[in-house]
Design a protein around this motif. Structure first.
Motif, mmCIF file in Angstrom:
data_model
loop_
_atom_site.group_PDB
_atom_site.id
_atom_site.type_symbol
_atom_site.label_atom_id
_atom_site.label_comp_id
_atom_site.label_asym_id
_atom_site.label_seq_id
_atom_site.Cartn_x
_atom_site.Cartn_y
_atom_site.Cartn_z
ATOM 1 N N GLY A 282 0.826 -1.199 0.000
ATOM 2 C CA GLY A 282 0.000 0.000 0.000
ATOM 3 C C GLY A 282 0.860 1.249 0.000
ATOM 4 N N MET A 283 0.158 2.402 0.065
ATOM 5 C CA MET A 283 0.856 3.680 0.133
ATOM 6 C C MET A 283 1.006 4.034 1.611
ATOM 7 S SD MET A 283 1.219 3.906 -3.028
ATOM 8 C CE MET A 283 2.105 5.446 -3.193
ATOM 9 N N VAL A 284 2.205 4.393 2.018
ATOM 10 C CA VAL A 284 2.494 4.584 3.450
ATOM 11 C C VAL A 284 1.551 5.633 4.056
ATOM 12 C CG1 VAL A 284 4.255 5.226 5.130
ATOM 13 C CG2 VAL A 284 4.897 3.926 3.089
ATOM 14 N N HIS A 285 0.935 5.279 5.175
ATOM 15 C CA HIS A 285 -0.051 6.134 5.850
ATOM 16 C C HIS A 285 0.626 7.398 6.391
ATOM 17 C CE1 HIS A 285 -3.232 7.398 8.550
ATOM 18 N NE2 HIS A 285 -4.017 6.421 8.088
ATOM 19 N N PRO A 286 -0.034 8.549 6.226
ATOM 20 C CA PRO A 286 0.562 9.802 6.724
ATOM 21 C C PRO A 286 0.936 9.740 8.206
ATOM 22 C CG PRO A 286 -1.454 10.265 5.480
ATOM 23 C CD PRO A 286 -1.307 8.770 5.519
ATOM 24 N N ASN A 287 0.129 9.036 9.014
ATOM 25 C CA ASN A 287 0.469 8.921 10.440
ATOM 26 C C ASN A 287 1.806 8.222 10.650
ATOM 27 O OD1 ASN A 287 -1.912 10.103 11.045
ATOM 28 N ND2 ASN A 287 -2.932 8.252 11.856
ATOM 29 N N VAL A 288 2.074 7.210 9.810
ATOM 30 C CA VAL A 288 3.331 6.458 9.939
ATOM 31 C C VAL A 288 4.510 7.362 9.583
ATOM 32 C CG1 VAL A 288 4.656 4.516 9.001
ATOM 33 C CG2 VAL A 288 2.211 4.242 9.498
ATOM 34 N N LEU A 289 4.329 8.150 8.527
ATOM 35 C CA LEU A 289 5.378 9.101 8.138
ATOM 36 C C LEU A 289 5.635 10.080 9.285
ATOM 37 C CD1 LEU A 289 4.118 9.871 4.522
ATOM 38 C CD2 LEU A 289 6.188 8.586 5.103
ATOM 39 N N LYS A 290 4.559 10.661 9.812
ATOM 40 C CA LYS A 290 4.666 11.677 10.870
ATOM 41 C C LYS A 290 5.396 11.120 12.092
ATOM 42 C CE LYS A 290 0.537 13.711 10.354
ATOM 43 N NZ LYS A 290 -0.852 13.955 10.817
ATOM 44 N N MET A 291 4.956 9.938 12.518
ATOM 45 C CA MET A 291 5.552 9.371 13.739
ATOM 46 C C MET A 291 7.033 9.062 13.558
ATOM 47 S SD MET A 291 2.726 6.941 15.563
ATOM 48 C CE MET A 291 1.811 6.397 14.137
ATOM 49 N N ALA A 292 7.460 8.814 12.305
ATOM 50 C CA ALA A 292 8.880 8.538 12.059
ATOM 51 C C ALA A 292 9.642 9.814 11.705
ATOM 52 C CB ALA A 292 9.029 7.504 10.941
ATOM 53 N N GLY A 293 8.962 10.967 11.856
ATOM 54 C CA GLY A 293 9.646 12.244 11.649
ATOM 55 C C GLY A 293 9.749 12.669 10.189
ATOM 56 N N VAL A 294 8.858 12.164 9.343
ATOM 57 C CA VAL A 294 8.878 12.539 7.921
ATOM 58 C C VAL A 294 7.623 13.367 7.627
ATOM 59 C CG1 VAL A 294 8.901 11.651 5.552
ATOM 60 C CG2 VAL A 294 10.119 10.411 7.358
ATOM 61 N N ASP A 295 7.781 14.455 6.889
ATOM 62 C CA ASP A 295 6.660 15.364 6.617
ATOM 63 C C ASP A 295 5.767 14.789 5.511
ATOM 64 O OD1 ASP A 295 4.913 17.370 6.000
ATOM 65 O OD2 ASP A 295 6.454 18.940 5.763
ATOM 66 N N PRO A 296 4.523 14.406 5.865
ATOM 67 C CA PRO A 296 3.636 13.778 4.870
ATOM 68 C C PRO A 296 3.156 14.755 3.794
ATOM 69 C CG PRO A 296 2.546 13.947 7.014
ATOM 70 C CD PRO A 296 3.918 14.501 7.195
ATOM 71 N N ASP A 297 3.352 16.065 4.026
ATOM 72 C CA ASP A 297 2.969 17.024 2.985
ATOM 73 C C ASP A 297 4.026 17.106 1.888
ATOM 74 O OD1 ASP A 297 0.589 17.641 4.215
ATOM 75 O OD2 ASP A 297 1.530 19.174 5.498
ATOM 76 N N VAL A 298 5.225 16.636 2.193
ATOM 77 C CA VAL A 298 6.303 16.694 1.202
ATOM 78 C C VAL A 298 6.605 15.309 0.645
ATOM 79 C CG1 VAL A 298 8.705 17.369 0.796
ATOM 80 C CG2 VAL A 298 7.321 18.627 2.484
ATOM 81 N N TYR A 299 6.637 14.330 1.564
ATOM 82 C CA TYR A 299 7.082 12.994 1.165
ATOM 83 C C TYR A 299 5.959 11.974 1.235
ATOM 84 C CZ TYR A 299 11.874 14.676 1.524
ATOM 85 O OH TYR A 299 13.027 15.355 1.342
ATOM 86 N N GLY A 300 6.098 10.953 0.443
ATOM 87 C CA GLY A 300 5.166 9.825 0.491
ATOM 88 C C GLY A 300 5.812 8.644 -0.199
#
Ligand code: PHE
Length: 339
Positions: A282-300
């Protein structure tokens, strides 16, 4: 003394006896030492005569002993060479050669494929924190989807990882995105509190995959999974994505590959659907990105979790997963790479 000594020497046949004789003739308590020690009692005329005579006897005995020793050494060596001789013309005993486990062969093949596309290969702990295995994968403590994976807990917070997905969080936390995209696979063993049967094992393998960058789409995911299918099974295998649910991906899919076993009359492999389920993605969930310190508005990006055990079962027609863990060489040798 000299003649007696030389005669005794001739009878000697081993090193130990030779040493004994040497000590008795030339040692500190031997007759020659005694003569040389007693020189003080002799007159000035006698001394050089007796001295040189004693030295002469000693030298002759010493030389004879040395000769005898050499002869004994040579005889010993000759005996050894004779006894330990190897007949190189005899047929050899066959040796058995080790071989990578069939599951490892699949993992190696996947590693080669992904390394070739610039992915890193990461490994992580099998004894994992609840935080990484579940919470950072968007499965908080009370989340009902925890029931999807029966878990071996060590303590409340420590468990045997149920999936390789925690490596997504670990990889994102470590990655420096100013250096470029994150592309990794992470092979390893995972554990579930399942009763072993032909299709379940409490311990099995997964290969996690993760790509995080700007502008990654589901088409990238599908193309990547097609490459995997072609590499492992062959070019005629197609990949189909079906909607599914995982807490750490949105949207989530299950991927199927073509079933060529289907005869349309009750296929045991695909139940006549023409497709076999092989992995979750699947496409990585924004919450997972956020919790790992990655900005979901920029990266996916996308993630997938593949089962090499399942791949091996399909590829080689193995109908019981437990075979992979019994270490029966008669089973394992069928996947020998020698031939
Ligand atoms: N971790 C999931 C499982 O074990 C598989 C998966 C991995 C699904 C990555 C989506 C993305 O079932």
């Amino acid at each position: 003394l000299l003649n007696q000594g030389l005669a005794d020497l001739k009878k000697i046949n081993d090193q130990a006896a030779l040493n004994d004789l040497r000590v008795s003739l030339l040692g500190k308590k031997g007759p020659i030492t005694k003569v040389l020690r007693g020189m003080g009692a002799l007159s000035a005329e006698e001394r050089p005569v007796v001295g040189s005579f004693a030295n002469e006897v000693r030298d002759q005995l010493q030389a004879a002993i040395d000769d005898r020793k050499k002869a004994l050494d040579a005889a010993k060596l000759a005996r050894q060479l004779e006894e330990e001789k190897i007949d190189v013309t005899l047929p050899g005993k066959p040796t058995t050669r080790g071989n990578a486990h069939v599951i490892q062969q699949i993992i190696d093949q996947l590693e080669d494929l992904f390394l070739g596309m610039g992915y890193q290969v990461l490994t992580g702990p099998e004894v994992e924190e609840d935080r990484y295995n579940f919470e950072m994968m968007n499965l908080p403590k009370d989340h009902p989807a925890r029931d999807m994976q029966d878990t071996f807990y060590i303590t409340n917070e420590i468990l045997m990882r149920t999936q390789t997905s925690p490596m997504q969080a670990r990889a994102m936390e470590k990655h420096d995105f100013s250096q470029g995209p994150l592309k990794m696979i992470s092979p390893g063993v995972v554990y579930r509190r399942d009763t072993d049967d032909p299709t379940h094992s409490h311990q099995f393998h997964q290969v996690e995959g993760l790509v995080i960058d700007k502008h990654i789409t589901m088409a990238d995911l599908k193309g990547t999974l097609e490459l995997v299918a072609h590499e492992l099974f062959g070019d005629r295998f197609n990949v189909r994505l079906r909607p599914s649910y995982f807490p750490f991906t949105e949207p989530s899919v299950e991927a199927d590959i073509t079933c060529f076993n289907c005869d349309g009359k009750g296929c045991s492999v695909c139940k006549c659907t023409g497709w076999i389920e092989v992995l979750g993605a699947g496409m990585v969930h924004p919450n997972v990105l956020k919790m790992a310190g990655v900005d979901p508005d920029v990266y996916g990006g996308f993630a997938f979790g593949m089962g090499p055990d399942r791949f091996a079962m399909l590829k080689y027609g193995v109908d019981d997963i437990r075979n992979f863990y019994l270490d029966d060489v008669r089973f394992l040798n069928q996947f020998s790479m020698k031939g």
